[in-house]
Design an enzyme around this catalytic site. Structure first.
Site, mmCIF file in Angstrom:
data_model
loop_
_atom_site.group_PDB
_atom_site.id
_atom_site.type_symbol
_atom_site.label_atom_id
_atom_site.label_comp_id
_atom_site.label_asym_id
_atom_site.label_seq_id
_atom_site.Cartn_x
_atom_site.Cartn_y
_atom_site.Cartn_z
ATOM 1 C CG ASP A 84 -70.018 43.522 58.125
ATOM 2 O OD1 ASP A 84 -70.645 43.488 57.050
ATOM 3 O OD2 ASP A 84 -69.338 44.504 58.488
ATOM 4 C CG HIS A 85 -67.593 42.410 54.543
ATOM 5 N ND1 HIS A 85 -67.662 42.519 53.172
ATOM 6 C CD2 HIS A 85 -68.038 43.574 55.043
ATOM 7 C CE1 HIS A 85 -68.137 43.706 52.861
ATOM 8 N NE2 HIS A 85 -68.385 44.370 53.978
ATOM 9 C CG ASP A 105 -67.125 39.776 50.831
ATOM 10 O OD1 ASP A 105 -67.223 39.600 49.591
ATOM 11 O OD2 ASP A 105 -66.523 40.727 51.332
ATOM 12 C CD GLU A 135 -68.947 42.618 49.030
ATOM 13 O OE1 GLU A 135 -69.145 42.537 50.253
ATOM 14 O OE2 GLU A 135 -67.961 43.181 48.539
ATOM 15 C CG HIS A 176 -66.294 48.949 54.109
ATOM 16 N ND1 HIS A 176 -66.006 48.028 53.153
ATOM 17 C CD2 HIS A 176 -67.506 48.608 54.598
ATOM 18 C CE1 HIS A 176 -66.996 47.143 53.070
ATOM 19 N NE2 HIS A 176 -67.927 47.483 53.929
ATOM 20 N N GLY A 177 -65.193 52.978 55.666
ATOM 21 C CA GLY A 177 -64.320 53.976 56.302
ATOM 22 C C GLY A 177 -64.644 55.373 55.814
ATOM 23 C CG HIS A 206 -71.577 46.753 52.778
ATOM 24 N ND1 HIS A 206 -70.908 45.983 53.692
ATOM 25 C CD2 HIS A 206 -72.611 46.003 52.337
ATOM 26 C CE1 HIS A 206 -71.513 44.801 53.795
ATOM 27 N NE2 HIS A 206 -72.549 44.789 52.979
ATOM 28 N N GLY A 208 -71.760 53.053 55.140
ATOM 29 C CA GLY A 208 -72.762 54.100 55.422
ATOM 30 C C GLY A 208 -72.189 55.358 56.056
ATOM 31 C CG ASN A 228 -73.905 47.119 56.336
ATOM 32 O OD1 ASN A 228 -75.116 46.938 56.439
ATOM 33 N ND2 ASN A 228 -73.082 46.177 55.929
HETATM 34 P P1 13P Z 1 -68.431 52.122 57.490
HETATM 35 O O1 13P Z 1 -67.339 51.662 58.417
HETATM 36 O O2 13P Z 1 -67.890 52.955 56.379
HETATM 37 O O3 13P Z 1 -69.535 52.781 58.213
HETATM 38 O O4 13P Z 1 -69.001 50.810 56.772
HETATM 39 C C1 13P Z 1 -69.582 49.799 57.540
HETATM 40 C C2 13P Z 1 -69.863 48.601 56.729
HETATM 41 O O5 13P Z 1 -70.216 48.675 55.571
HETATM 42 C C3 13P Z 1 -69.720 47.287 57.367
HETATM 43 O O6 13P Z 1 -69.903 46.251 56.458
#
Ligand code: 13P
Length: 287
Positions: A84-85, A105, A135, A176-177, A206, A208, A228
């Site tokens: 991821d990234h 990324d 990305e 994210h978050g 991303h 999610g 994600n």
């Molecule tokens: P969240 O932590 O907001 O669920 O995002 C996860 C993500 O996009 C990982 O690449």
């Protein structure tokens, strides 16, 4: 056996559903996600950030753990192990470690450099039968990156998609978050413009965690085939663990045994993953 994410995502685009990428942090996380995917007969993507990879002592440990666990648990659904990234160096390490999929990324590079590096990694992935995500447009929040939910330039998305990536993450106002209270929501205008230019390319959403259900469904209808989720499993795990300790359960009998102490959290992850797979429509799509 691990598989590339290409086939499962192409099927998701054709079937108008999305496959969840759930990030893993340790053995409990991995086991909870794999067991849920198998129970629901859903394809799944295990996401590993560079930070989580380091925490688990390295990508080789992660790949060995996931492969062995799939064998021991008799997991039959398609599972992709995905970086991821990833940085350029991180991608190379995961290719060597036996991952089945990577995300490069390159969003922090000027577009020309993003294109050049993505192209090089695509060639390696093709040779190895791995899938690759790219990305365009920064998606804030991951491992210290700050952003406000930018929107990608659809023409740049087309440029990267045309290189031959298997899936494309494009900023459409997602973060994210946890989403701030004043978050304006996803930009469907941007998503629509990207889909028109990129055709059947599986698009990745991303961030999610915390996106309302109606927005998730609309995003899927506009070509999002991979979603994600990371923070939501972390919150579920922390909440269930806090409740166990606050109820003094760790002090009853051998409640301090990690197999008992971590059980409510692991079950909470399973419940969250199940809820998401049902929402994304991937249940029963393992074949
Ligand atoms: P969240 O932590 O907001 O669920 O995002 C996860 C993500 O996009 C990982 O690449």
């Amino acid at each position: 056996m691990l598989v590339s994410a290409k086939e499962m995502l192409d099927k998701a685009v054709a079937g108008h559903y999305a496959v969840g990428q759930f990030n893993i942090n340790n053995l409990e996380w991995t086991k909870s996600i794999l067991l849920t995917a198998e129970e629901l007969k859903s394809p799944v993507i295990l996401g590993v950030s560079e930070g989580a990879g380091k925490y688990m002592t390295g990508f080789k440990t992660v790949a060995a753990m996931v492969k062995a666990m799939m064998e021991e648990l008799n997991i039959t659904v398609p599972v992709a192990l995905h970086l991821d990234h990833g940085t350029y160096e991180g991608c190379k390490k995961c290719i060597d470690a036996g991952f089945s999929s990577i995300m490069f990324d390159g969003s922090k590079y000027p577009i020309e450099e993003n294109v050049a590096k993505t192209k090089e990694l695509i060639a390696i992935c093709r040779e190895k039968g791995m899938s690759i995500e790219a990305e365009v447009g920064s998606i804030g929040g991951e491992d210290g990156v700050i952003g406000k939910g930018e929107c990608a330039d659809p023409n740049e998305c087309k440029m990267i998609a045309d290189l031959g990536v298997d899936m494309l993450a494009a900023g459409i106002g997602n973060i994210h978050g946890k989403y701030p209270a004043n978050w304006e929501g996803l930009s469907f205008e941007t998503l629509d413009a990207i889909q028109k230019l990129t055709g059947d390319m599986p698009l990745v959403l991303h961030g999610g965690t915390g996106i309302p259900e109606d927005m998730i469904k609309k995003a899927i209808s506009l070509g999002v085939a991979k979603i994600n989720v990371n923070t939501e499993c972390q919150l579920s795990f922390a909440d269930a663990t806090r409740k166990y300790i606050e109820a003094g359960k760790d002090l009853e009998g051998k409640g301090y045994d990690p197999r008992k102490l971590l059980k409510p959290g692991a079950e909470a992850i399973q419940a969250t993953v199940k809820e998401k797979m049902e929402l994304f429509g991937s249940v029963g799509k393992a074949e």
